[in-house]
Design a protein around this motif. Structure first.
Motif: not given
Length: 337
Positions: A153-154, A291, A295
């Motif tokens: 991620l992201p 997301q 975050p």
């Protein structure tokens, strides 16, 4: 010595937790341990339709290995499911064999015909891994193999937009709805129906499962437990606009800090609603929300049978990469004479 662990004995539980975590970390550099408080909440959770037991391998009055045992009483009552671990510093002393023998004894006591277990091994040469050789030597037979995947991620917005737009076009007769922690009453039974079919439709080799019996009360009890543990469960549901039926779901579970990972806990499309890219639609929607709201997370973990072509394609399109294998094996248990 093998004996059952009292689930109110914090000393023994902490020793078992240490053995499980140390065992689970072997050959897995990405392994993220589960804090004791989260783990013990799972261990002490009472589920009327499925009994849980914890058996320990004891050495010098300390627990150095453990077998977690699940005995379903409402469905698939032919099986005993176990996860078995021995602390790396105490292997090769017969503790694993003793735990397996105890699981066979418990299966016979409960008139179960099969012991099922699963373990994680490196992808390379997994067929010759010591865990698999240990199981084979004690009578276990191959069940199925899963690819365990991670997705960093992201995920890029370009990739999410591309797959999101394509799936939205194919799924134009459906609405994707997002929820966190719980699901409104109108969708809970439909979601239970999907949960109950997942084990039936997922490829499982020579092992055949019957539908589970998850009910709104049971799932709400699980969701309440996860909230108490500080975990956030994110739901993405595809709803048939004409009938209101829950056609597909994807669930992500976000453990509390200091964890930086996320668990994919199931994606499933009802057999009557396939062919509309709903699996991709719910996954993309849930990833977008993840997301936006979390975050700082670094990766999503998931697994699926290596011959589940549809889900393999979705995961590869989204950027999931294989990091290890999940090997499931079964041990037939003869009835006691």
């Amino acid at each position: 010595m093998i004996k059952q662990i009292d689930l109110q004995d914090d000393t023994a539980l902490r020793q078992a937790h240490e053995a499980l975590e140390r065992s689970s970390a072997v050959d897995r550099p990405w392994f993220e341990p589960t804090p004791y408080d989260e783990w013990v909440a799972d261990v002490r959770f009472v589920e009327p339709e499925e009994r849980f037991e914890l058996w320990g391998a004891w050495e010098d009055d300390s627990v150095v290995g453990a077998a977690m045992v699940w005995l379903p009483d409402a469905d698939n009552t032919w099986m005993l499911w176990t996860e078995l671990d021995v602390h790396p510093d105490h292997r090769g002393r017969g503790h694993g064999t003793g735990l397996v023998e105890q699981m066979v004894s418990r299966a016979r006591d409960e008139k179960r015909t099969t012991v099922l277990t699963e373990f994680r091994v490196p992808q390379k040469d997994f067929e010759n891994h010591p865990y698999r050789r240990f199981a084979l030597a004690r009578g276990f037979e191959p069940g199925w193999v899963e690819n365990v995947r991670h997705m960093p991620l992201p995920v890029s917005e370009e990739l999410l937009t591309r797959h999101g737009d394509a799936s939205a076009k194919a799924a134009e007769a459906y609405d994707v709805k997002l929820f966190a922690g719980d699901v409104p009453d109108e969708y809970v039974q439909g979601l239970c129906d999907l949960y109950n079919l997942l084990g039936v439709d997922a490829p499982s080799g020579v092992v055949e499962f019957e539908p589970e019996t998850m009910t709104p009360k049971r799932v709400r009890d699980f969701w309440a437990l996860q909230r108490e543990q500080g975990r956030t469960r994110l739901f993405a549901l595809a709803i048939d606009r004409e009938t209101g039926a829950v056609a597909a779901h994807s669930d992500l579970v976000v453990p509390p800090p200091p964890s930086t990972q996320v668990w994919q806990w199931g994606t499933y499309v009802h057999r009557d609603h396939r062919g509309h890219r709903l699996g991709m639609a719910v996954k993309v929607a849930n990833l977008r929300r993840l997301q936006e709201e979390f975050p700082g997370r670094t990766l999503v973990r998931t697994s699926n049978a290596d011959n589940n072509a549809y889900m393999v394609a979705i995961n590869e399109d989204l950027g999931f990469e294989i990091v290890e294998k999940g090997v499931a094996m079964r041990l037939p248990v003869a009835a006691a004479e």
